[in-house]
Design a protein around this motif. Structure first.
Motif, mmCIF file in Angstrom:
data_model
loop_
_atom_site.group_PDB
_atom_site.id
_atom_site.type_symbol
_atom_site.label_atom_id
_atom_site.label_comp_id
_atom_site.label_asym_id
_atom_site.label_seq_id
_atom_site.Cartn_x
_atom_site.Cartn_y
_atom_site.Cartn_z
ATOM 1 N N UNK A 4 12.320 -4.871 84.991
ATOM 2 C CA UNK A 4 11.422 -4.312 83.978
ATOM 3 C C UNK A 4 11.231 -2.811 84.168
ATOM 4 N N UNK A 5 11.126 -2.365 85.425
ATOM 5 C CA UNK A 5 10.956 -0.936 85.699
ATOM 6 C C UNK A 5 12.183 -0.150 85.224
ATOM 7 N N UNK A 40 12.399 2.682 82.099
ATOM 8 C CA UNK A 40 12.930 4.047 82.208
ATOM 9 C C UNK A 40 14.173 4.251 81.353
ATOM 10 N N UNK A 41 14.922 3.172 81.116
ATOM 11 C CA UNK A 41 16.175 3.242 80.355
ATOM 12 C C UNK A 41 16.140 2.167 79.260
ATOM 13 N N UNK A 67 15.150 -5.440 74.827
ATOM 14 C CA UNK A 67 13.974 -4.683 74.426
ATOM 15 C C UNK A 67 12.761 -5.223 75.187
ATOM 16 N N UNK A 68 11.986 -4.321 75.753
ATOM 17 C CA UNK A 68 10.779 -4.716 76.470
ATOM 18 C C UNK A 68 9.674 -4.975 75.447
ATOM 19 N N UNK A 69 9.032 -6.137 75.561
ATOM 20 C CA UNK A 69 7.949 -6.518 74.655
ATOM 21 C C UNK A 69 6.638 -5.874 75.127
ATOM 22 N N UNK A 70 5.575 -5.952 74.310
ATOM 23 C CA UNK A 70 4.276 -5.444 74.768
ATOM 24 C C UNK A 70 3.823 -6.096 76.081
#
Length: 147
Positions: free
Chosen positions: A40-41, A45-46, A93-96
């Motif tokens: 996730x980190x 960042x990317x 895609x990172x979600x909320x």
């Protein structure tokens, strides 16, 4: 009797284990494994990172990343979105929920870093950084010479 080199390499190994244990202890109540936080980190960042690039950054196989991403997707931390131009390609895609986990992870990791480097002066941290960079470079040079 152990050589000085063996003692130093063993200290590096023990340091790495301490970092891992400290982070695992801190994140155990989040429901995410340390490696999932790390993914996730990197995604934070990317944001347009492909699964292949993610595997390279983590230095693991694409199959291992696929398994981890599947778990993160199932838990609602990420979503996979089909590429507009190439249906065979998915973007992660990172979600909320994932963004909130990243925010919390940043706080936790900073806390661990502060604890592990407690009492070190700025000068001492600069010296350790130089030594570690040289150690890593020597390892990379050795690895390349044997590959």
């Amino acid at each position: 009797m152990e050589s000085k080199q063996h003692q130093i390499v063993n200290l590096f190994r023990r340091s790495d284990q301490m970092i891992r244990r400290s982070i695992e202890c801190k994140v155990k109540d989040t429901g995410l494994h340390r490696s999932q936080h790390r993914i996730l980190m990197i995604l934070g960042k990317h944001p347009d990172c492909s699964q292949t690039v993610l595997a390279e950054k983590l230095e693991v196989s694409p199959a291992a990343v696929a398994v981890a991403l599947k778990k993160l997707e199932k838990a609602g931390y990420i979503a996979r979105v089909c590429d507009d131009k190439d249906n065979r390609m998915n973007h992660v895609v990172v979600t909320p929920k994932g963004l909130e986990a990243i925010r919390i992870s940043c706080i936790y990791f900073q806390e661990v870093e502060n604890a592990l480097l407690k009492g070190f002066s700025e000068e001492e941290m600069d010296m350790v950084e130089r030594f570690l960079n040289r150690f890593i470079q020597n390892g990379e040079d050795y690895y390349k010479s044997k590959a």
